[in-house]
Design a protein around this motif. Structure first.
Motif, PDB file in Angstrom:
ATOM      1  N   ILE A 260       0.819  -1.212   0.000  1.00  0.00           N
ATOM      2  CA  ILE A 260       0.000   0.000   0.000  1.00  0.00           C
ATOM      3  C   ILE A 260       0.851   1.260   0.000  1.00  0.00           C
ATOM      4  CG2 ILE A 260      -1.696   1.307   1.327  1.00  0.00           C
ATOM      5  CD1 ILE A 260      -2.782  -1.344   2.374  1.00  0.00           C
ATOM      6  N   LEU A 261       1.886   1.294   0.823  1.00  0.00           N
ATOM      7  CA  LEU A 261       2.634   2.527   1.046  1.00  0.00           C
ATOM      8  C   LEU A 261       3.853   2.681   0.150  1.00  0.00           C
ATOM      9  CD1 LEU A 261       2.561   2.623   4.970  1.00  0.00           C
ATOM     10  CD2 LEU A 261       1.051   3.828   3.370  1.00  0.00           C
ATOM     11  N   GLU A 262       4.429   1.583  -0.328  1.00  0.00           N
ATOM     12  CA  GLU A 262       5.710   1.676  -1.023  1.00  0.00           C
ATOM     13  C   GLU A 262       5.675   1.078  -2.422  1.00  0.00           C
ATOM     14  OE1 GLU A 262       8.537  -0.094   1.605  1.00  0.00           O
ATOM     15  OE2 GLU A 262       8.222   1.379   3.203  1.00  0.00           O
ATOM     16  N   SER A 263       4.502   1.004  -3.002  1.00  0.00           N
ATOM     17  CA  SER A 263       4.390   0.450  -4.356  1.00  0.00           C
ATOM     18  C   SER A 263       5.109   1.321  -5.383  1.00  0.00           C
ATOM     19  CB  SER A 263       2.916   0.297  -4.740  1.00  0.00           C
ATOM     20  OG  SER A 263       2.249   1.564  -4.676  1.00  0.00           O
ATOM     21  N   LYS A 264       5.243   2.619  -5.105  1.00  0.00           N
ATOM     22  CA  LYS A 264       5.938   3.516  -6.019  1.00  0.00           C
ATOM     23  C   LYS A 264       7.398   3.722  -5.638  1.00  0.00           C
ATOM     24  CE  LYS A 264       1.756   6.162  -7.169  1.00  0.00           C
ATOM     25  NZ  LYS A 264       1.129   7.518  -7.187  1.00  0.00           N
ATOM     26  N   ALA A 265       7.708   3.576  -4.361  1.00  0.00           N
ATOM     27  CA  ALA A 265       9.080   3.846  -3.909  1.00  0.00           C
ATOM     28  C   ALA A 265      10.034   2.707  -4.261  1.00  0.00           C
ATOM     29  CB  ALA A 265       9.101   4.090  -2.408  1.00  0.00           C
ATOM     30  N   ILE A 266       9.565   1.471  -4.230  1.00  0.00           N
ATOM     31  CA  ILE A 266      10.457   0.333  -4.484  1.00  0.00           C
ATOM     32  C   ILE A 266      10.956   0.300  -5.928  1.00  0.00           C
ATOM     33  CG2 ILE A 266      10.591  -2.186  -4.527  1.00  0.00           C
ATOM     34  CD1 ILE A 266       8.724  -2.251  -2.136  1.00  0.00           C
ATOM     35  N   PRO A 267      10.085   0.504  -6.942  1.00  0.00           N
ATOM     36  CA  PRO A 267      10.593   0.441  -8.332  1.00  0.00           C
ATOM     37  C   PRO A 267      11.626   1.509  -8.679  1.00  0.00           C
ATOM     38  CG  PRO A 267       8.204   0.191  -8.288  1.00  0.00           C
ATOM     39  CD  PRO A 267       8.627   0.633  -6.923  1.00  0.00           C
ATOM     40  N   VAL A 268      11.626   2.633  -7.987  1.00  0.00           N
ATOM     41  CA  VAL A 268      12.550   3.720  -8.350  1.00  0.00           C
ATOM     42  C   VAL A 268      13.894   3.599  -7.646  1.00  0.00           C
ATOM     43  CG1 VAL A 268      10.632   5.280  -8.830  1.00  0.00           C
ATOM     44  CG2 VAL A 268      11.640   5.231  -6.527  1.00  0.00           C
ATOM     45  N   ILE A 269      14.097   2.551  -6.854  1.00  0.00           N
ATOM     46  CA  ILE A 269      15.390   2.353  -6.182  1.00  0.00           C
ATOM     47  C   ILE A 269      16.461   2.054  -7.222  1.00  0.00           C
ATOM     48  CG2 ILE A 269      16.686   0.928  -4.550  1.00  0.00           C
ATOM     49  CD1 ILE A 269      14.142   0.444  -3.025  1.00  0.00           C
ATOM     50  N   SER A 270      17.568   2.733  -7.132  1.00  0.00           N
ATOM     51  CA  SER A 270      18.693   2.488  -8.049  1.00  0.00           C
ATOM     52  C   SER A 270      19.496   1.287  -7.525  1.00  0.00           C
ATOM     53  CB  SER A 270      19.580   3.731  -8.152  1.00  0.00           C
ATOM     54  OG  SER A 270      18.852   4.846  -8.635  1.00  0.00           O
ATOM     55  N   TRP A 271      19.056   0.120  -7.924  1.00  0.00           N
ATOM     56  CA  TRP A 271      19.661  -1.097  -7.397  1.00  0.00           C
ATOM     57  C   TRP A 271      21.080  -1.262  -7.925  1.00  0.00           C
ATOM     58  CZ3 TRP A 271      17.384  -3.573  -3.530  1.00  0.00           C
ATOM     59  CH2 TRP A 271      16.008  -3.415  -3.356  1.00  0.00           C
ATOM     60  N   ASN A 272      22.003  -1.487  -7.017  1.00  0.00           N
ATOM     61  CA  ASN A 272      23.384  -1.817  -7.345  1.00  0.00           C
ATOM     62  C   ASN A 272      23.939  -2.680  -6.223  1.00  0.00           C
ATOM     63  OD1 ASN A 272      24.297   0.043  -5.239  1.00  0.00           O
ATOM     64  ND2 ASN A 272      23.799   1.684  -6.701  1.00  0.00           N
ATOM     65  N   TRP A 273      25.158  -3.100  -6.367  1.00  0.00           N
ATOM     66  CA  TRP A 273      25.717  -4.016  -5.369  1.00  0.00           C
ATOM     67  C   TRP A 273      25.811  -3.359  -3.996  1.00  0.00           C
ATOM     68  CZ3 TRP A 273      30.097  -2.819  -2.664  1.00  0.00           C
ATOM     69  CH2 TRP A 273      30.880  -1.771  -3.162  1.00  0.00           C
ATOM     70  N   ARG A 274      26.038  -2.062  -3.951  1.00  0.00           N
ATOM     71  CA  ARG A 274      26.146  -1.367  -2.665  1.00  0.00           C
ATOM     72  C   ARG A 274      24.794  -1.335  -1.953  1.00  0.00           C
ATOM     73  NH1 ARG A 274      25.680   4.016  -0.971  1.00  0.00           N
ATOM     74  NH2 ARG A 274      27.078   4.578   0.776  1.00  0.00           N
ATOM     75  N   ILE A 275      23.729  -1.005  -2.681  1.00  0.00           N
ATOM     76  CA  ILE A 275      22.396  -0.988  -2.083  1.00  0.00           C
ATOM     77  C   ILE A 275      21.996  -2.385  -1.635  1.00  0.00           C
ATOM     78  CG2 ILE A 275      19.957  -0.501  -2.509  1.00  0.00           C
ATOM     79  CD1 ILE A 275      21.640   1.985  -2.304  1.00  0.00           C
ATOM     80  N   CYS A 276      22.297  -3.373  -2.433  1.00  0.00           N
ATOM     81  CA  CYS A 276      21.961  -4.757  -2.067  1.00  0.00           C
ATOM     82  C   CYS A 276      22.691  -5.193  -0.805  1.00  0.00           C
ATOM     83  CB  CYS A 276      22.293  -5.694  -3.229  1.00  0.00           C
ATOM     84  SG  CYS A 276      21.260  -5.469  -4.697  1.00  0.00           S
ATOM     85  N   LEU A 277      23.956  -4.835  -0.693  1.00  0.00           N
ATOM     86  CA  LEU A 277      24.721  -5.189   0.497  1.00  0.00           C
ATOM     87  C   LEU A 277      24.162  -4.495   1.745  1.00  0.00           C
ATOM     88  CD1 LEU A 277      28.459  -5.244  -0.693  1.00  0.00           C
ATOM     89  CD2 LEU A 277      26.994  -7.190  -0.071  1.00  0.00           C
ATOM     90  N   LEU A 278      23.719  -3.252   1.581  1.00  0.00           N
ATOM     91  CA  LEU A 278      23.129  -2.548   2.716  1.00  0.00           C
ATOM     92  C   LEU A 278      21.832  -3.222   3.167  1.00  0.00           C
ATOM     93  CD1 LEU A 278      23.708   1.191   1.684  1.00  0.00           C
ATOM     94  CD2 LEU A 278      24.847  -0.074   3.524  1.00  0.00           C
ATOM     95  N   PHE A 279      21.009  -3.645   2.218  1.00  0.00           N
ATOM     96  CA  PHE A 279      19.785  -4.363   2.577  1.00  0.00           C
ATOM     97  C   PHE A 279      20.113  -5.684   3.276  1.00  0.00           C
ATOM     98  CE2 PHE A 279      17.322  -1.594  -0.269  1.00  0.00           C
ATOM     99  CZ  PHE A 279      16.146  -1.490   0.448  1.00  0.00           C
TER     100      PHE A 279
END
Length: 407
Positions: A260-279
């Motif tokens: 409900i709240l993050e349906s728009k925020a998740i697709p715009v994440i600039s996924w890269n190895w650094r972001i993945c490691l942080l998650f």
């Protein structure tokens, strides 16, 4: 004539000694009553306070503090990278709990099986998970509006709320020294907040600092409710049942809220190895915190664990100095010393439950202490003055008894 003068001087000396001893015993009586009021009827020594149990609690609490620091640092990096998905971060943690502890419950037999638990207590665990999910959402959302240090410090609001809830629902009773210790810790927290304000840091946050601080306080209150439920469950049922139900309902609730709240925020994440490691780092730290914390809570209490977690501020501060280039002020040293002092004070006297009768123990302790003081005073005076002063000692002893009972 000389005998009369000698006798008069002797009587005056005895009266002066009696007055001094009366003052001494009166001071001891006052101190004894204050000690009894603050700490209770028990005579605790350093050996009773600094036990192996306390050492284990401190060490395990520091491990939890490092995990909390890991979640704080990764959240700050994600916020700096423009990632605004607190429900996604919580969902990953609950999903990992679901894949481990909930599956364990599914393969159990008898009353501890997940089907039997859901038949009788599903709504209780649903409310617990709902509270925990909203607490995580509020604190992660706060990283978008306020500073890392403020979050780590204002989250200490969980302690007084937790004490109130433990008093009401768990029947935990605290001595006045416990409240003094908490007040000391909160004073240290206030010094930390003052240092943060004097440093003038925003750490990349927006101008809505008050909104972020309010979210932290709401999160702390919700965490207090969750911790009380956790303490009751792990001490009366089981740790696996608590974590399994939290994984099940937490995954469902956070999944729906994320959609409900993050349906728009998740697709715009600039996924890269650094972001993945942080998650990944955030999820593992949260999973370790959820898995390990019930063990420490079962050993002690939720209040004691949260007091030990105040040292997480130390880890986050040093990380902030090296990673986010925070300024360092002397108020941080003062606050850490004050918080440590408050934590030690809290652990000096153990808590007790409402079904323990301490009134009778207090009376017995007071009478026994009075008798010991009177007996020790009589013995010392006999050794000083000799057997010829038996009558004088008896008179002085009666005087002390009356003075001690009135002061």
């Amino acid at each position: 004539m000389s005998d009369q003068v000698y006798s008069g001087v002797y009587v005056k000396n005895m009266d002066r000694e009696a007055g001094e001893d009366s003052f001494t015993y009166g001071s001891l009586g006052t101190l004894s009553r204050w000690r009894k009021f603050l700490c209770g009827p028990r005579n605790l020594t350093l050996k009773d306070v600094f036990t192996w149990q306390l050492f284990k609690t401190i060490v395990m609490g520091q491990a939890l503090s490092m995990l909390i620091c890991g979640t704080a640092v990764t959240c700050q990096y994600l916020a700096d990278a423009g990632v605004e998905t607190p429900m996604l971060q919580s969902f990953l943690n609950y999903a990992l709990l679901l894949l481990t502890y909930t599956l364990v419950l599914a393969f159990r037999r008898g009353e501890s099986n997940i089907v039997q638990i859901l038949k009788t207590k599903w709504w209780k665990y649903f409310l617990m998970a709902l509270t925990d999910v909203q607490a995580n959402y509020a604190v992660v959302k706060a990283y978008q509006y306020t500073t890392l240090t403020s979050i780590q410090l204002l989250d200490c609001f969980v302690i007084p709320v937790l004490m109130v809830l433990s008093w009401i629902f768990l029947k935990t009773r605290y001595r006045p020294l416990h409240f003094v210790a908490v007040a000391v810790c909160l004073f240290g927290v206030g010094a930390m907040v003052g240092a943060d304000l004097l440093a003038g840091r925003d750490q990349g946050s927006s101008s809505h600092v008050l909104l972020g601080d309010g979210l932290v306080l709401i999160s702390a209150a919700l965490y207090a409710v969750s911790n009380v439920c956790q303490e009751y469950t792990v001490k009366n049922l089981s740790r696996v049942e608590f974590l399994g139900m939290m994984g099940l309902f937490g995954t469902l609730i956070s999944g729906v809220q994320m959609a409900i709240l993050e349906s728009k925020a998740i697709p715009v994440i600039s996924w890269n190895w650094r972001i993945c490691l942080l998650f990944v780092a955030y999820t593992l730290c949260m999973y370790g915190l959820y898995s390990f914390m019930p063990v420490v809570v079962k050993m002690t209490s939720a209040t004691a664990v949260n007091l030990s977690l105040l040292t997480a501020d130390l880890f986050s501060l040093f990380c902030g100095i090296f990673l986010f280039h925070y300024k360092f002020t002397g108020l941080y040293i003062v606050s850490f010393v004050v918080i440590t002092l408050g934590f030690i004070m809290f652990n000096v006297v153990p808590t007790y439950t409402g079904d323990q009768s301490y009134a009778t123990n207090d009376e017995v302790y007071y009478l026994a202490s009075s008798a010991d003081v009177q007996q020790e005073g009589a013995v010392d005076r006999l050794q000083k003055e000799g057997s010829d002063l038996d009558r004088t000692v008896s008179n002085h002893k009666a005087h002390y008894n009356g003075h001690y009972s009135l002061t």
